[in-house]
Scaffold this motif. Sequence first.
Motif, PDB file in Angstrom:
ATOM      1  N   PHE A 174       0.832  -1.208   0.000  1.00  0.00           N
ATOM      2  CA  PHE A 174       0.000   0.000   0.000  1.00  0.00           C
ATOM      3  C   PHE A 174       0.864   1.254   0.000  1.00  0.00           C
ATOM      4  N   SER A 175       1.863   1.308   0.861  1.00  0.00           N
ATOM      5  CA  SER A 175       2.700   2.505   0.948  1.00  0.00           C
ATOM      6  C   SER A 175       3.496   2.742  -0.331  1.00  0.00           C
ATOM      7  N   PRO A 227       0.126   6.700   7.585  1.00  0.00           N
ATOM      8  CA  PRO A 227       0.150   8.101   7.147  1.00  0.00           C
ATOM      9  C   PRO A 227      -0.140   8.249   5.657  1.00  0.00           C
ATOM     10  N   TRP A 228       0.062   7.168   4.900  1.00  0.00           N
ATOM     11  CA  TRP A 228      -0.232   7.240   3.461  1.00  0.00           C
ATOM     12  C   TRP A 228      -1.721   7.319   3.206  1.00  0.00           C
ATOM     13  N   LEU A 229      -2.530   6.876   4.135  1.00  0.00           N
ATOM     14  CA  LEU A 229      -3.976   7.032   3.999  1.00  0.00           C
ATOM     15  C   LEU A 229      -4.359   8.502   4.171  1.00  0.00           C
ATOM     16  N   PRO A 262       4.543  19.302   6.983  1.00  0.00           N
ATOM     17  CA  PRO A 262       4.373  18.225   7.980  1.00  0.00           C
ATOM     18  C   PRO A 262       5.161  16.961   7.665  1.00  0.00           C
ATOM     19  N   TYR A 263       5.557  16.292   8.718  1.00  0.00           N
ATOM     20  CA  TYR A 263       6.189  14.971   8.649  1.00  0.00           C
ATOM     21  C   TYR A 263       5.430  14.033   9.598  1.00  0.00           C
ATOM     22  N   ALA A 264       5.248  12.805   9.149  1.00  0.00           N
ATOM     23  CA  ALA A 264       4.658  11.766   9.992  1.00  0.00           C
ATOM     24  C   ALA A 264       5.771  10.829  10.431  1.00  0.00           C
ATOM     25  N   LEU A 265       5.975  10.683  11.727  1.00  0.00           N
ATOM     26  CA  LEU A 265       6.989   9.765  12.243  1.00  0.00           C
ATOM     27  C   LEU A 265       6.497   8.328  12.103  1.00  0.00           C
ATOM     28  N   HIS A 314       7.432  12.524   4.565  1.00  0.00           N
ATOM     29  CA  HIS A 314       7.146  13.927   4.248  1.00  0.00           C
ATOM     30  C   HIS A 314       5.767  14.007   3.615  1.00  0.00           C
ATOM     31  N   MET A 315       4.841  14.693   4.253  1.00  0.00           N
ATOM     32  CA  MET A 315       3.446  14.744   3.803  1.00  0.00           C
ATOM     33  C   MET A 315       3.264  15.891   2.805  1.00  0.00           C
ATOM     34  N   LEU A 316       3.645  15.651   1.563  1.00  0.00           N
ATOM     35  CA  LEU A 316       3.600  16.686   0.542  1.00  0.00           C
ATOM     36  C   LEU A 316       2.172  17.083   0.175  1.00  0.00           C
ATOM     37  N   GLU A 317       1.291  16.093   0.039  1.00  0.00           N
ATOM     38  CA  GLU A 317      -0.091  16.394  -0.320  1.00  0.00           C
ATOM     39  C   GLU A 317      -0.783  17.182   0.788  1.00  0.00           C
TER      40      GLU A 317
END
Length: 338
Positions: A94-95, A180-182, A244-247, A293-296
Amino acid sequence: MKFGETFMEYLHGEQEGCLDKCAHVEYKRLKKVLKKCRSQGPPSTSCNDEQQQERDSEQNHSLSQFCHCQSCALCDQMFFSELMREASDIAGCFSSRVRHLLHLHVARGMQRYKLRLRQCFINDQQIMVEEGRMLIEYVTMNAIAIRKILKKYDKVHCSINGKNFKSKMRSEHIELLQSPWLIELGAFYLNFDGIDGGEFSEFCSRFSCDLSATEPVMTLMLPNYTKLEYGLTCAICLEMVFNPYALSCGHLFCKLCACLAASVLMVEGLKSASSNAKCPVCREAGVYANAVHMLELDLLVKRRCKEHWKERMVAERAETVKQTREYWDLQTKYAIGY
């Protein structure tokens, strides 16, 4: 219709063409194992054989952390190790697929020019939206399958091992609906425009966000009417996340805040954080190396809150310049000795 039938229809439906190489939960096979265990007698006869328990404890020592009661030799070898492997494979598939999809959407430079040129001949927007829809259905259906098969396990064995396994999945960061990809896919649909009417417009309407609230939140309504809400407030600065960044543990932070928490400079990045650096929320160590890294999500904030985004951008650039100057001043002193 029972979920088992629905799940099998899903696996053999139109999704098979695009996701045929992706892993999935062996729901039907695992359910047969449970039926076989149930047919051999009540849980007391399948779970209370002391000699078998001793053999199982030697062979499946790694699985003992899941067990809250006496183990079932017939099921444990199949269930927990298989489900952990399958969940890990599903999360990885998925990721990787979402990462590739979103890379095309936020492409820059020459790649962006090529994609624009290609859109003159192929409607890439509809292709991306359709693939995103299938990925959301893929992760949702498999998450439901894992939840239901663990619930059946607990019912057959009168245990809470299934609940303990869910906790283990959270600690291993492979709980599918917490990926976090969701969140990135949700932001992708909120950012998307140019799809008018039809099935895609209806699907995109399942995603919403309220960035003007005291606590900004993104809401995702999944295909099975499961409602997920993700808070978009940084736990350090207590403002809406910027850049934003998701750990690895799933918590969201601004890049600047995350770097401060990890005691690294902005110019060095989160990848340089020590393996002992802990998440400010859950205090788990080693969660910075694989930060996403949450670009969207950053693009969503930029489009919906322009003034706020500009202010944060100016502040972050000033801090980056300051840290960079201090970094090179220290490097110069080390090099020349004063």
